[in-house]
Structure formats: structure tokens, C-alpha cells
Design a protein around this motif. Structure first.
Motif, PDB file in Angstrom:
ATOM      1  N   CYS A   3       0.851  -1.189   0.000  1.00  0.00           N
ATOM      2  CA  CYS A   3       0.000   0.000   0.000  1.00  0.00           C
ATOM      3  C   CYS A   3       0.893   1.246   0.000  1.00  0.00           C
ATOM      4  O   CYS A   3       2.108   1.160  -0.081  1.00  0.00           O
ATOM      5  CB  CYS A   3      -0.966  -0.007   1.178  1.00  0.00           C
ATOM      6  SG  CYS A   3      -0.173  -0.135   2.796  1.00  0.00           S
ATOM      7  N   PHE A   4       0.262   2.410   0.084  1.00  0.00           N
ATOM      8  CA  PHE A   4       0.991   3.676   0.004  1.00  0.00           C
ATOM      9  C   PHE A   4       0.149   4.740   0.690  1.00  0.00           C
ATOM     10  O   PHE A   4      -1.050   4.560   0.936  1.00  0.00           O
ATOM     11  CB  PHE A   4       1.252   4.057  -1.462  1.00  0.00           C
ATOM     12  CG  PHE A   4       0.107   3.751  -2.385  1.00  0.00           C
ATOM     13  CD1 PHE A   4      -0.975   4.612  -2.499  1.00  0.00           C
ATOM     14  CD2 PHE A   4       0.100   2.568  -3.107  1.00  0.00           C
ATOM     15  CE1 PHE A   4      -2.047   4.311  -3.326  1.00  0.00           C
ATOM     16  CE2 PHE A   4      -0.975   2.245  -3.941  1.00  0.00           C
ATOM     17  CZ  PHE A   4      -2.055   3.128  -4.056  1.00  0.00           C
ATOM     18  N   SER A   5       0.773   5.869   1.000  1.00  0.00           N
ATOM     19  CA  SER A   5       0.067   6.927   1.727  1.00  0.00           C
ATOM     20  C   SER A   5      -0.563   7.927   0.768  1.00  0.00           C
ATOM     21  O   SER A   5      -0.182   8.027  -0.406  1.00  0.00           O
ATOM     22  CB  SER A   5       1.024   7.653   2.670  1.00  0.00           C
ATOM     23  OG  SER A   5       1.936   8.445   1.940  1.00  0.00           O
ATOM     24  N   GLY A   6      -1.520   8.684   1.289  1.00  0.00           N
ATOM     25  CA  GLY A   6      -2.170   9.707   0.479  1.00  0.00           C
ATOM     26  C   GLY A   6      -1.209  10.772  -0.001  1.00  0.00           C
ATOM     27  O   GLY A   6      -1.299  11.238  -1.147  1.00  0.00           O
ATOM     28  N   SER A   7      -0.255  11.174   0.833  1.00  0.00           N
ATOM     29  CA  SER A   7       0.699  12.215   0.424  1.00  0.00           C
ATOM     30  C   SER A   7       1.627  11.706  -0.676  1.00  0.00           C
ATOM     31  O   SER A   7       2.065  12.483  -1.525  1.00  0.00           O
ATOM     32  CB  SER A   7       1.512  12.695   1.630  1.00  0.00           C
ATOM     33  OG  SER A   7       2.257  11.636   2.202  1.00  0.00           O
ATOM     34  N   VAL A   8       1.918  10.379  -0.701  1.00  0.00           N
ATOM     35  CA  VAL A   8       2.724   9.810  -1.776  1.00  0.00           C
ATOM     36  C   VAL A   8       1.978   9.924  -3.108  1.00  0.00           C
ATOM     37  O   VAL A   8       2.570  10.246  -4.140  1.00  0.00           O
ATOM     38  CB  VAL A   8       3.072   8.338  -1.459  1.00  0.00           C
ATOM     39  CG1 VAL A   8       3.557   7.605  -2.711  1.00  0.00           C
ATOM     40  CG2 VAL A   8       4.142   8.274  -0.384  1.00  0.00           C
TER      41      VAL A   8
END
Length: 358
Positions: free
Chosen positions: A163-168
Motif C-alpha cells: 500500500c501507500f500513503s495519500g501524500s505519496v
């Protein structure tokens, strides 16, 4: 009246990639109206001799620069001679502040008819979101070579993989020039989520989707997690695992910054990236020269004692060259940590922040 060339506009730690050997080393940077100087720290004290300088006239800036998978906070500077410099900040806010100040300095160096070099990407005006093809955007995001990098992340005691973050996501959309500003990128990311191309993972992003309006449910937040939809899970599925280390790292990030820490055995001083978290309250530190996303150490702040140390003379237990701005943390297990902040104000800010969580 022109700004004096010896005026210091900003200074602080950044981690710089070497030119010949591509390793990363913390350096003390000083931004001046026409150049960016950098110095090495010798033990716990800044070396008086500068290690290099970057001339800012006609210098191009790329921020965010996302070519380094485990270093999402990098700024790329390209001089008018085509030399690239890569600098990593300790937080998204610090990265954006440094990039903004450097960009402002380069703009002032351009005369009325000066050469227009590449501007900071996030300052471009206008809009390009009309008639955008979301399928093509998704395909670009999912590209294994140039797309968004998936990894392991923590949320409320659970560790999520792939998964990944919103800011990424927002950083990547701006870096790829699919959006001109962070606001546009947030709108585009929300559209992708509305079409179920992006799914929320973990409590924070799920709660945001449940409670926010249709145009605001995607979060430009480094702790809000997302994944690709099930139809794109060939690169791996999202799994949640709980561990004690995950619980330690699951708290809300309160403060991040580069500080100098004295080693327990060799008593040498090294720059470390410190991250203060709450619920549970922990202070972790990372080696900024490594690409590893795991901390090299940390401790619970429960029942810790933190105190300021005077700069007159070297306190007992402290070795080596001392710049000043010292403070000490004693853990519940009676382990002593000696730490130096870059400035007196930062020392007091860290002491106050830590005391609020002990």
C-alpha cells in the motif's frame, strides 16, 4: 535596496547524495541570496570549512522528486551547468519550505530579461484537469518502473503491505505533471477513489471516506493509507499483521527533525532523524544515511525525564566536540540519552514536546 549576498536566509540539516559515490550524508546547509553552502559536522560540532556550494542563478528545482523509492522527501537542484544535487529533508513541511525558499532566491536572481529556468513544479498556475483520462492516469500510477512504489505501512497497531500513503499519491501526481498543484492532485486522487480505482486501507483513510464530503474524502496525509483495487492486485495483496514493533510505530507523528545523538558505546556524535509519536508515546531515531525505513533505536516516553543542559562547559557523561543546545533524556530503565539540537529554540521546542508525552 538589494539583499546583501552574505545574508543567511535559512539554515539547517539536509541529507545530501554524493556525486562520485552515491551515498547519503547529513550536511548543514546555509541558504544565501545567491548560493547554497553546505558544511560537515565533525563529531558534535559544525566544521568551519565549507564542503561545497551550489550557485543558484538559473538553477532549476524539482520538488517533490520521487525517483528514490525509500526517500520521498527529496529536492532536486540542477545548476545552469547541468550538475544535479539531491537533498533530503526530514519532513514534507521542511521539504516544501526549503524548496519554496530556494525557488524564491532563484527568482530574485533572474533579471527582467533573464533566462527562465525550470520553476518549482508546485508553484505553476492554471489547471489541466479537464478531459483527463482516469484509466491512463491509473495505468501510469501502476507502472512497475515509474509508478507509485508500494510498501509496508503502519496504522493503529497493524502493519499493511503493498500500500501507500495519500501524500505519496499527491506527490507522484505533481511530480509526473498530471496535476499542476497539490490542490489539483488532491481533486484527481479523489476522482480515482470515487471510481474505486484507489481503496482506503486502515482506520484513518476509511474514516475519512465515511465522514467527508465527496470532494474531500481523499487525504493528502502521510499516515492515511491506500491501495490499488482488487483488479490490480497482481503486484501483491494488502495484508494486515500486528506486532509489538508495529504498535510502537503506530502512534500519531507529533514532531520530526534532525538532531545530533551521542552513541552509548563509542560516545561519538551522529545526525539522526528523530520522530516523536503519541498514543503510544515513543521517540524513535533513524539513520538518514540508510535507505532502511526501520528505526535504529527508540524508547517509550512513559515516566521519562527530559532536561536542558547548560552550554557552559561540558556536562558529565558528554564527550567530543560540542556545538551546544544540549538536552538529556533519562528513560524509565535509567538509560541516558544526550542530544544536541541545531538551535536553542529547537532544543526548547523538543523538550516541551517530549514533556507533554511523558
Amino acid at each position: 535596496m538589494e539583499t546583501k549576498k552574505n545574508t543567511t536566509l535559512r539554515e539547517g540539516f539536509l541529507v545530501k547524495r554524493g556525486h562520485l559515490v552515491h551515498n547519503w550524508k547529513p550536511r548543514w546547509f546555509v541558504l544565501m541570496p545567491d548560493k547554497l553552502l553546505y558544511f560537515k559536522y565533525d563529531g558534535g560540532k559544525r566544521d568551519s570549512c565549507q564542503r561545497g556550494k551550489i550557485l543558484l542563478k538559473d538553477c532549476g528545482i524539482t520538488s517533490p522528486f520521487l525517483d528514490y523509492e525509500n526517500r520521498p522527501l527529496v529536492i532536486k537542484l540542477r545548476t545552469k551547468n547541468g550538475v544535479d544535487h539531491f537533498l533530503e529533508a526530514c519532513s514534507r513541511e521542511e521539504r516544501d519550505d526549503w524548496a519554496g525558499d530556494i525557488s524564491a532566491a532563484t527568482e530574485k536572481l533572474r533579471g527582467p530579461e533573464g533566462v527562465k529556468g525550470p520553476n518549482l513544479q508546485t508553484t505553476t498556475t492554471g489547471s489541466q484537469l479537464h478531459d483527463i483520462n482516469l484509466i491512463k492516469v491509473l495505468e501510469s500510477m501502476y507502472d512497475v518502473h515509474s509508478g507509485i512504489k508500494m510498501g509496508n505501512h503502519l496504522d493503529h497497531g497493524s502493519s499493511y503491505s503493498n500500500c501507500f500513503s495519500g501524500s505519496v499519491v499527491v506527490d507522484w501526481l505533481v511530480f509526473s505533471q498530471l496535476a499542476l498543484t497539490r490542490v489539483e492532485a488532491l481533486t484527481l486522487a479523489s476522482a480515482l477513489q470515487e471510481e474505486s480505482f484507489l481503496w482506503p486501507v486502515g482506520l484513518k483513510s476509511v474514516e475519512a471516506l465515511r465522514t467527508a464530503g465527496l470532494t474531500e474524502h481523499f487525504m493528502d496525509d502521510s499516515t492515511a493509507l491506500y491501495s490499488f483495487s482488487d483488479s490490480l492486485k497482481k503486484r501483491g495483496s494488502v495484508k494486515a499483521e500486528t506486532s509489538m514493533s508495529a504498535v510502537e510505530l503506530s502512534g500519531k507523528v507529533i514532531k520530526r527533525g534532525y538532531l545530533l545523538k551521542q552513541g552509548h558505546r563509542r560516545k561519538n556524535w551522529k545526525v539522526r532523524l528523530f520522530v516523536l509519536r503519541s498514543e503510544p508515546a515513543y521517540l524513535h531515531y533513524y539513520d538518514p544515511t540508510k535507505d532502511d525505513i526501520s528505526p535504529v533505536g527508540g524508547f517509550s516516553l512513559r515516566a521519562c525525564l527530559v532536561s536542558s543542559l547548560g552550554d557552559n562547559g561540558v556536562p558529565s557523561g558528554v564527550k567530543g566536540n560540542i556545538q551546544g543546545n544540549l538536552f538529556k533524556i533519562i528513560t524509565q530503565e535509567d538509560t541516558h540519552y544526550f542530544i544536541q539540537a541545531p538551535t536553542q529554540q529547537q532544543k526548547m521546542d523538543w523538550i516541551e514536546a517530549i514533556r507533554q508525552h511523558t
